[in-house]
Scaffold this active site. Structure first.
Site, PDB file in Angstrom:
ATOM      1  N   ASP A  22      -7.454   4.040  -2.226  1.00 19.73           N
ATOM      2  CA  ASP A  22      -6.082   3.551  -2.138  1.00 19.73           C
ATOM      3  C   ASP A  22      -5.216   4.666  -1.549  1.00 19.73           C
ATOM      4  OD1 ASP A  22      -3.687   2.010  -2.838  1.00 19.73           O
ATOM      5  OD2 ASP A  22      -3.462   3.407  -4.505  1.00 19.73           O
ATOM      6  N   ASP A  79      -1.081   4.711  -1.654  1.00 18.83           N
ATOM      7  CA  ASP A  79       0.157   4.998  -2.374  1.00 18.83           C
ATOM      8  C   ASP A  79      -0.117   5.415  -3.815  1.00 18.83           C
ATOM      9  OD1 ASP A  79       2.747   3.031  -0.857  1.00 18.83           O
ATOM     10  OD2 ASP A  79       0.849   3.628   0.006  1.00 18.83           O
TER      11      ASP A  79
END
Length: 259
Positions: free
Chosen positions: A55, A57
């Site tokens: 991922d 963020d």
């Protein structure tokens, strides 16, 4: 017979070997006796992964890009409240994403470059993690429910091999408040991991890292799922967790020197 030993003399990584196959019980015991720790539980000997899917963020970067971008439009509070609920799994991700993107309609697209320059920073240990994995033959993929406008330069900066993200629609130099193409959601993240793993063969090892509910299927599908300073849903789904250190702590758990 159970066995425990430090990986390095006077080091800070404790390796525990225990008979049995109850990983949930092992996890509960570690959480009870080693709170705020970094850990990884595996049935077999831990080794360098062949594929790492992460991922972006609040994992590879410290910020939530859409929240920072919304701040330039004076909408940070409204957008970040939706982001937080989506990360906790309280809202459908696709609907929440479309709702937040719609609020950005009319924002000049050069605000993205300004936001990148002024606000977005890699998480501590991110470069060391990606560099070290790459040097050890691991393919690295950045997959995010965020946007290519941010993910592409971050991936180039850190050395990721591939990027999968959403794309903001821009017309006449301004955001329209819409997305272009399919949404990168939790299912898409899992599919990317499985697709990359299949290329490496039946004995390949996959590692994933994330922090929110949208990462849960990917974390569960990975051989080593690392929840990075994560929301409760993601932490519960993973067999690894980083609660204390930065991203370079993953290297310690893999017994890889930080180079």
């Amino acid at each position: 017979m159970a066995h425990a030993a430090m990986l390095d003399f006077c080091g800070d990584v404790l390796q525990i070997e225990s008979p049995g196959d109850d990983m949930a019980a092992m996890r509960a015991a570690l959480d009870a006796h080693f709170p705020d720790s970094d850990g990884l539980i595996a049935r077999d000997e831990i080794r360098v992964p062949d594929v790492f899917v992460s991922d972006m963020d609040s994992t590879i970067i410290r910020q939530e890009c859409i929240d920072e971008l919304a701040d330039y439009a004076g909408l940070r509070d409204a957008v970040s409240a939706i982001t937080e609920r989506a990360m906790r799994g309280e809202l459908d991700f696709a609907s929440a994403l479309r709702e937040r993107v719609a609020l950005l309609a009319g924002l000049a697209d050069d605000t993205i470059d300004r936001c990148l320059r002024e606000r977005i920073q890699p998480t501590e240990g991110a470069r060391a993690l990606i560099d070290t994995l790459a040097r050890n033959g691991c393919r690295t993929v950045l997959v995010t429910g965020g946007f290519h406008h941010f993910a592409d330069p971050i991936a180039e900066q850190l050395g990721f091999d591939r990027v999968v993200a959403n794309r903001l629609e821009v017309v006449g130099g301004r955001l329209t408040g819409r997305l272009v193409g399919a949404i990168t959601d939790s299912l898409a993240k899992k599919q990317v991991l499985e697709e990359e793993l299949a290329k490496k063969g039946a004995t390949a090892i996959a590692m994933a890292a994330g922090d929110g509910a949208n990462d849960v299927p990917m974390l569960e599908a990975a051989t080593y799922g690392l929840a990075y300073h994560a929301k409760p849903q993601a932490r519960a789904a993973a067999n690894g967790w980083i609660d204390r250190g930065d991203l370079s702590a993953i290297l310690k758990l893999l017994d890889l020197p930080n180079i």
